[in-house]
Design an enzyme around this catalytic site. Structure first.
Site, PDB file in Angstrom:
ATOM      1  N   SER A 127       0.832  -1.196   0.000  1.00 50.17           N
ATOM      2  CA  SER A 127       0.000   0.000   0.000  1.00 50.17           C
ATOM      3  C   SER A 127       0.866   1.245   0.000  1.00 50.17           C
ATOM      4  O   SER A 127       1.985   1.241   0.541  1.00 50.17           O
ATOM      5  CB  SER A 127      -0.854  -0.032   1.271  1.00 50.17           C
ATOM      6  OG  SER A 127      -1.415   1.220   1.539  1.00 50.17           O
ATOM      7  N   THR A 129       0.485   3.383   1.831  1.00 50.22           N
ATOM      8  CA  THR A 129       0.582   3.736   3.247  1.00 50.22           C
ATOM      9  C   THR A 129       2.040   3.711   3.727  1.00 50.22           C
ATOM     10  O   THR A 129       2.394   4.419   4.673  1.00 50.22           O
ATOM     11  CB  THR A 129      -0.307   2.789   4.094  1.00 50.22           C
ATOM     12  OG1 THR A 129      -0.472   3.325   5.383  1.00 50.22           O
ATOM     13  CG2 THR A 129       0.257   1.401   4.210  1.00 50.22           C
ATOM     14  N   TYR A 154      -2.162  -1.852  11.200  1.00 45.10           N
ATOM     15  CA  TYR A 154      -2.416  -2.321   9.832  1.00 45.10           C
ATOM     16  C   TYR A 154      -1.305  -1.840   8.897  1.00 45.10           C
ATOM     17  O   TYR A 154      -0.704  -2.627   8.165  1.00 45.10           O
ATOM     18  CB  TYR A 154      -3.775  -1.812   9.326  1.00 45.10           C
ATOM     19  CG  TYR A 154      -3.880  -1.861   7.823  1.00 45.10           C
ATOM     20  CD1 TYR A 154      -4.142  -3.061   7.167  1.00 45.10           C
ATOM     21  CD2 TYR A 154      -3.649  -0.723   7.040  1.00 45.10           C
ATOM     22  CE1 TYR A 154      -4.184  -3.118   5.787  1.00 45.10           C
ATOM     23  CE2 TYR A 154      -3.689  -0.774   5.659  1.00 45.10           C
ATOM     24  CZ  TYR A 154      -3.958  -1.972   5.038  1.00 45.10           C
ATOM     25  OH  TYR A 154      -3.985  -2.025   3.668  1.00 45.10           O
ATOM     26  N   LYS A 158       1.992  -3.887   6.621  1.00 45.92           N
ATOM     27  CA  LYS A 158       2.403  -3.785   5.209  1.00 45.92           C
ATOM     28  C   LYS A 158       3.908  -3.540   5.120  1.00 45.92           C
ATOM     29  O   LYS A 158       4.606  -4.153   4.321  1.00 45.92           O
ATOM     30  CB  LYS A 158       1.632  -2.661   4.496  1.00 45.92           C
ATOM     31  CG  LYS A 158       0.149  -2.943   4.314  1.00 45.92           C
ATOM     32  CD  LYS A 158      -0.109  -4.113   3.369  1.00 45.92           C
ATOM     33  CE  LYS A 158      -1.544  -4.560   3.350  1.00 45.92           C
ATOM     34  NZ  LYS A 158      -1.766  -5.858   2.699  1.00 45.92           N
ATOM     35  N   PHE A 183      -2.635   2.490  -4.576  1.00 50.26           N
ATOM     36  CA  PHE A 183      -3.259   3.711  -4.069  1.00 50.26           C
ATOM     37  C   PHE A 183      -4.710   3.334  -3.711  1.00 50.26           C
ATOM     38  O   PHE A 183      -4.902   2.269  -3.128  1.00 50.26           O
ATOM     39  CB  PHE A 183      -3.035   4.846  -5.074  1.00 50.26           C
ATOM     40  CG  PHE A 183      -1.578   5.277  -5.001  1.00 50.26           C
ATOM     41  CD1 PHE A 183      -1.217   6.360  -4.226  1.00 50.26           C
ATOM     42  CD2 PHE A 183      -0.560   4.524  -5.585  1.00 50.26           C
ATOM     43  CE1 PHE A 183       0.124   6.706  -4.072  1.00 50.26           C
ATOM     44  CE2 PHE A 183       0.776   4.858  -5.436  1.00 50.26           C
ATOM     45  CZ  PHE A 183       1.111   5.950  -4.681  1.00 50.26           C
ATOM     46  N   LEU A 205     -14.215   5.625   1.577  1.00 53.53           N
ATOM     47  CA  LEU A 205     -15.056   6.700   1.041  1.00 53.53           C
ATOM     48  C   LEU A 205     -16.127   6.212   0.056  1.00 53.53           C
ATOM     49  O   LEU A 205     -17.302   6.548   0.212  1.00 53.53           O
ATOM     50  CB  LEU A 205     -14.147   7.748   0.362  1.00 53.53           C
ATOM     51  CG  LEU A 205     -14.874   8.918  -0.305  1.00 53.53           C
ATOM     52  CD1 LEU A 205     -15.649   9.738   0.734  1.00 53.53           C
ATOM     53  CD2 LEU A 205     -13.887   9.806  -1.055  1.00 53.53           C
TER      54      LEU A 205
HETATM   55  N1  UFG Z   1     -13.334  10.065   3.796  1.00 54.00           N
HETATM   56  C1  UFG Z   1     -14.329  10.942   4.196  1.00 54.00           C
HETATM   57  N2  UFG Z   1     -15.478  10.419   4.716  1.00 54.00           N
HETATM   58  C2  UFG Z   1     -15.681   9.086   4.854  1.00 54.00           C
HETATM   59  C3  UFG Z   1     -14.669   8.196   4.447  1.00 54.00           C
HETATM   60  C4  UFG Z   1     -13.497   8.720   3.930  1.00 54.00           C
HETATM   61  O1  UFG Z   1     -14.188  12.152   4.073  1.00 54.00           O
HETATM   62  O2  UFG Z   1     -16.750   8.685   5.361  1.00 54.00           O
HETATM   63  C5  UFG Z   1     -12.098  10.611   3.214  1.00 54.00           C
HETATM   64  C6  UFG Z   1     -10.879  10.291   4.050  1.00 54.00           C
HETATM   65  O3  UFG Z   1     -10.698  11.268   5.036  1.00 54.00           O
HETATM   66  C7  UFG Z   1      -9.793  10.275   2.996  1.00 54.00           C
HETATM   67  C8  UFG Z   1     -10.500   9.811   1.729  1.00 54.00           C
HETATM   68  O4  UFG Z   1     -11.881  10.000   1.964  1.00 54.00           O
HETATM   69  O5  UFG Z   1      -9.325  11.565   2.793  1.00 54.00           O
HETATM   70  C9  UFG Z   1     -10.252   8.359   1.421  1.00 54.00           C
HETATM   71  O6  UFG Z   1     -10.511   7.585   2.577  1.00 54.00           O
HETATM   72  P1  UFG Z   1     -10.537   6.005   2.549  1.00 54.00           P
HETATM   73  O7  UFG Z   1     -10.821   5.537   3.932  1.00 54.00           O
HETATM   74  O8  UFG Z   1     -11.412   5.506   1.459  1.00 54.00           O
HETATM   75  O9  UFG Z   1      -9.069   5.638   2.125  1.00 54.00           O
HETATM   76  P2  UFG Z   1      -7.694   5.975   2.851  1.00 54.00           P
HETATM   77  O10 UFG Z   1      -6.893   6.727   1.865  1.00 54.00           O
HETATM   78  O11 UFG Z   1      -7.841   6.544   4.178  1.00 54.00           O
HETATM   79  O12 UFG Z   1      -7.218   4.477   3.100  1.00 54.00           O
HETATM   80  C10 UFG Z   1      -6.531   3.789   2.142  1.00 54.00           C
HETATM   81  C11 UFG Z   1      -6.818   2.295   2.270  1.00 54.00           C
HETATM   82  C12 UFG Z   1      -6.286   1.758   3.553  1.00 54.00           C
HETATM   83  C13 UFG Z   1      -4.854   2.198   3.732  1.00 54.00           C
HETATM   84  C14 UFG Z   1      -4.740   3.680   3.646  1.00 54.00           C
HETATM   85  C15 UFG Z   1      -3.338   4.152   3.811  1.00 54.00           C
HETATM   86  O13 UFG Z   1      -8.212   2.017   2.208  1.00 54.00           O
HETATM   87  O14 UFG Z   1      -6.355   0.348   3.500  1.00 54.00           O
HETATM   88  O15 UFG Z   1      -5.207   4.086   2.375  1.00 54.00           O
HETATM   89  O16 UFG Z   1      -3.194   5.469   3.528  1.00 54.00           O
HETATM   90  F1  UFG Z   1      -4.368   1.839   4.935  1.00 54.00           F
END
Ligand code: UFG
Length: 345
Positions: A127, A129, A154, A158, A183, A205
């Protein structure tokens, strides 16, 4: 018929889409999944799309004897794509040992079994991450960017898994690996036979967006609008899951059929960043559905902005993300509608 590939976590979101692409590229697939976060019916979807029902074994990869029995039953396995892992960032903070056991023991078992069963290559699901929040001058982030300490168990698994593979190969083990750093994968197969099936309230999201649009959730909260980005909301590199699946096929062909370095790393994204607000607006435009949303406080552990420089994958794997964001968001919506139609959600 090409080689036989073991896909761990093959009934999951990325695993099922990758299984479809592998079968369509002529590979034979054996899926191993413990079904802790996916459903057996996913096999029906894969069969409807490809006309082939992959072999399936319900096995917990932490159980080494049961894992070895899979290699004994399918002696032709030559490559592994290792998706199976626990993946909820928040849960990993609550249950760190569960995450370390699930995500680390499984990989160690697979690696130990590979040389004995003549399995040559493993593609590992990593990831972005591992980069944490890259410095502004390092965006878009390349594979050489410095890693940062993970903000959750988590994320740490990774990083540790990448190191375990590198250490094992460095020790002279007769295997090769390609590490793919994803990503943000989104969307669903155009057939709507497979897609993302989150357990309970989605953390990610896009499923939250589609569930809000269909009325399962009352409203979407955009976490934070005071970030240092053009519209104040976070930026990510959202990649279509079918494009991501195809990257695995390219990686598998490379690791098994080409003379390459024993371990290679690739960013798998689109190369573009989109803000959370842009996602909401593009979703509304693409689907014609009005989304109920509001701004809320920042979510702990979120990074501000990241997107990938994927030119290495473009050049070396001969792979490129091709899909456009509107179409990808529309595919996620079509999938949500199908879940409703089938009475699943
Ligand atoms: N977001 C919101 N509201 C929500 C959900 C998400 O505004 O209800 C925003 C988050 O703040 C973020 C973006 O949408 O800015 C994406 O969020 P996600 O949770 O979909 O994805 P992330 O980038 O946080 O997470 C992803 C992977 C994880 C991994 C992480 C590492 O899903 O498995 O990247 O950065 F760990």
């Amino acid at each position: 018929m090409k080689q036989t590939i073991l896909v761990t976590g093959g009934t999951g979101f990325i695993g099922s889409h990758t299984t479809v692409e592998l079968i369509e590229a002529g590979y034979k697939v054996v899926i191993v999944d413990d079904l802790s976060n996916s459903k057996i019916e996913v096999l029906d979807g894969i069969e409807k799309i490809t006309g082939v029902r992959p072999a399936f074994e319900q096995v917990d990869l932490r159980d080494k004897a049961a894992t070895e029995a899979v290699f004994e039953k399918y002696p032709d396995i030559q490559g592994i794509i290792h998706f199976a892992a626990s993946k909820a960032v928040g849960e990993s903070v609550q249950k760190p040992l569960l995450y370390y056991r699930n995500n680390i023991v499984s990989l160690v078992n697979l690696l130990e079994l590979m040389p004995k069963h003549n399995v040559k290559g493993i593609i590992f699901s990593s990831s972005c991450t591992v980069y944490g929040q890259p410095k502004p001058e390092n965006l878009p982030v390349t594979e050489d960017a410095p890693h940062q300490k993970a903000t959750s168990p988590y994320g740490n698994t990774k990083e540790i898994n990448e190191q375990i593979i590198a250490d094992y190969i460095h020790s002279g083990a007769a295997i090769k690996s390609i590490v793919l750093r994803y990503f943000n994968p989104i969307g669903a197969h155009p057939s709507t036979e497979i897609g993302e099936l989150p357990n309970g309230v989605p953390n990610n999201l896009i499923p939250f967006v589609t569930q809000t649009a269909i009325g399962i959730r009352k409203e979407l909260t955009i976490f934070g609008n005071d970030y240092n980005t053009p519209d104040g909301t976070c930026i990510r590199d959202y990649i279509y899951v079918v494009d991501l699946a195809k990257a695995h096929v390219a990686a598998m062909a490379r690791v098994l059929d080409k003379e390459t370095e024993p371990i290679e790393y690739f960013n798998i994204g689109t190369g573009n960043g989109n803000s959370t607000l842009e996602i909401v607006e593009t979703f509304e435009k693409a689907t014609g559905v009005k989304l109920n949303w509001k701004y809320g406080p920042r979510r702990e552990g979120d990074i501000e902005k990241i997107w990938g420089d994927c030119s290495k994958a473009n050049k070396v794997l001969g792979w490129k993300a091709e899909s456009n964001l509107s179409e990808v968001l529309a595919s996620a919506w079509k999938w949500q509608l199908k879940l409703r139609e089938d009475g699943i959600m």
